[in-house]
Motif scaffolding. Structure first.
Motif, PDB file in Angstrom:
ATOM      1  N   PHE A  86       0.816  -1.219   0.000  1.00  0.00           N
ATOM      2  CA  PHE A  86       0.000   0.000   0.000  1.00  0.00           C
ATOM      3  C   PHE A  86       0.848   1.266   0.000  1.00  0.00           C
ATOM      4  CE2 PHE A  86      -4.539  -0.610  -0.023  1.00  0.00           C
ATOM      5  CZ  PHE A  86      -4.533  -1.974  -0.245  1.00  0.00           C
ATOM      6  N   TYR A  87       2.061   1.195   0.520  1.00  0.00           N
ATOM      7  CA  TYR A  87       2.887   2.402   0.555  1.00  0.00           C
ATOM      8  C   TYR A  87       3.892   2.481  -0.595  1.00  0.00           C
ATOM      9  CZ  TYR A  87       0.655   4.031   4.738  1.00  0.00           C
ATOM     10  OH  TYR A  87      -0.293   4.512   5.617  1.00  0.00           O
ATOM     11  N   THR A  88       3.977   1.448  -1.419  1.00  0.00           N
ATOM     12  CA  THR A  88       4.892   1.546  -2.567  1.00  0.00           C
ATOM     13  C   THR A  88       4.499   2.685  -3.515  1.00  0.00           C
ATOM     14  OG1 THR A  88       5.551  -0.768  -2.390  1.00  0.00           O
ATOM     15  CG2 THR A  88       5.893   0.285  -4.525  1.00  0.00           C
ATOM     16  N   PRO A  89       3.217   2.852  -3.846  1.00  0.00           N
ATOM     17  CA  PRO A  89       2.879   4.009  -4.689  1.00  0.00           C
ATOM     18  C   PRO A  89       3.241   5.344  -4.039  1.00  0.00           C
ATOM     19  CG  PRO A  89       1.069   2.422  -4.674  1.00  0.00           C
ATOM     20  CD  PRO A  89       2.042   1.989  -3.615  1.00  0.00           C
ATOM     21  N   VAL A  90       3.144   5.421  -2.720  1.00  0.00           N
ATOM     22  CA  VAL A  90       3.542   6.654  -2.029  1.00  0.00           C
ATOM     23  C   VAL A  90       5.027   6.914  -2.246  1.00  0.00           C
ATOM     24  CG1 VAL A  90       3.835   7.746   0.233  1.00  0.00           C
ATOM     25  CG2 VAL A  90       1.751   6.470  -0.270  1.00  0.00           C
ATOM     26  N   ALA A  91       5.823   5.854  -2.164  1.00  0.00           N
ATOM     27  CA  ALA A  91       7.269   6.021  -2.367  1.00  0.00           C
ATOM     28  C   ALA A  91       7.553   6.567  -3.764  1.00  0.00           C
ATOM     29  CB  ALA A  91       7.989   4.689  -2.138  1.00  0.00           C
ATOM     30  N   THR A  92       6.792   6.123  -4.759  1.00  0.00           N
ATOM     31  CA  THR A  92       7.024   6.660  -6.119  1.00  0.00           C
ATOM     32  C   THR A  92       6.696   8.150  -6.156  1.00  0.00           C
ATOM     33  OG1 THR A  92       4.837   6.359  -7.161  1.00  0.00           O
ATOM     34  CG2 THR A  92       6.299   4.432  -7.095  1.00  0.00           C
ATOM     35  N   ARG A  93       5.639   8.547  -5.438  1.00  0.00           N
ATOM     36  CA  ARG A  93       5.259   9.970  -5.430  1.00  0.00           C
ATOM     37  C   ARG A  93       6.341  10.811  -4.759  1.00  0.00           C
ATOM     38  NH1 ARG A  93      -0.523   7.600  -4.406  1.00  0.00           N
ATOM     39  NH2 ARG A  93      -1.735   8.806  -5.879  1.00  0.00           N
ATOM     40  N   LEU A  94       6.869  10.318  -3.638  1.00  0.00           N
ATOM     41  CA  LEU A  94       7.914  11.084  -2.939  1.00  0.00           C
ATOM     42  C   LEU A  94       9.129  11.254  -3.838  1.00  0.00           C
ATOM     43  CD1 LEU A  94       7.699   9.491   0.644  1.00  0.00           C
ATOM     44  CD2 LEU A  94       6.589  11.576  -0.181  1.00  0.00           C
ATOM     45  N   ARG A  95       9.450  10.183  -4.578  1.00  0.00           N
ATOM     46  CA  ARG A  95      10.607  10.279  -5.489  1.00  0.00           C
ATOM     47  C   ARG A  95      10.307  11.230  -6.643  1.00  0.00           C
ATOM     48  NH1 ARG A  95      12.382   4.954  -8.737  1.00  0.00           N
ATOM     49  NH2 ARG A  95      10.312   5.316  -9.631  1.00  0.00           N
TER      50      ARG A  95
END
Ligand SMILES: N[C@@H](CCC(=O)N[C@@H](CS)C(=O)NCC(=O)O)C(=O)O
Length: 211
Positions: free
Chosen positions: A163-172
């Motif tokens: 669930f937090y992998t897409p968040v990591a892409t956004r932060l990057r």
């Protein structure tokens, strides 16, 4: 099993159960629907597969399952050996709370910072609401990583990390520094680790090939 998903560069909801399904090792086919088509054509393409008109959708054993979280929970029960949730009830409860908070919240971050795997990183000024979302994510990550020792939120990789992998892409993509929002060094390292799993790298390569 057939997993119906949307454009890999953009579909955060599809990425989550795809990662979980990959972790089970079970064979499955993918049906890819192009998102953002004109004139309601995306919905028309999805509806024959998914009665909600949304992806992802998992078809298995006569069942048609919609919603990324429900699909992940199904996979956890269908493939217990994959340990998609940990056996410890407290860890499982905290992981479910973290996944559910993502599933139902962080609206400002989601709308201002869409997943866009096809674009180069670029800075973005966040609204106050999106900034509060990032600060809360930094808090969740920092607390769980401190409690369970990493490298993933509950120690071993789990649905919470899907669930937090897409968040990591956004932060990057939007060059958001977690430390500036109170995140620990472990949280920053975790963000990088999510983007280095073999499963995410395979998804990202496919997303870039779509362009
Ligand atoms: N809560 C749902 C949300 C699913 C969702 O919003 N999917 C988007 C794509 S990421 C969609 O299918 N949009 C249809 C469209 O763009 O027409 C889930 O977790 O699966």
């Amino acid at each position: 099993m057939e997993l119906v998903i949307g454009t890999k560069a953009w579909s955060t909801w599809s990425l989550r159960p795809w990662l979980a399904l990959k972790k089970t090792g079970a064979p499955f086919t993918e049906t890819l629907i192009s998102l953002r088509q004109e004139n309601d054509m995306t919905r028309e393409a999805i509806l024959p597969h998914s009665p909600s008109g949304l992806v992802p959708c998992l078809k298995t054993d006569g069942l048609v399952l919609v919603d990324s979280l429900a699909i992940c929970e199904f996979l956890n029960e269908a493939y217990p050996d994959a340990r998609l949730w940990p056996t410890d009830p407290a860890a499982r409860a905290l992981g479910r709370a973290a996944a559910a908070e993502m599933h139902s919240g962080f609206v400002a971050l989601r709308s201002e910072c869409p997943m866009a795997l096809e674009i180069a990183p670029r800075p973005l000024d966040l609204s106050a609401a999106a900034g509060r979302n990032v600060a809360r994510i930094a808090q969740i990550w920092s607390e769980l990583l401190a409690r369970f020792g990493g490298p993933f939120l509950l120690g071993e990789w789990s649905i919470a990390d899907a669930f937090y992998t897409p968040v990591a892409t956004r932060l990057r993509t939007y060059q958001i520094d977690l430390a500036a929002y109170g995140g620990s060094a472990a949280a920053t390292a975790y963000c990088g680790a999510l983007l280095e799993t073999p499963e995410f790298l395979a998804w990202e390569a496919a997303a870039r090939a779509e362009a």
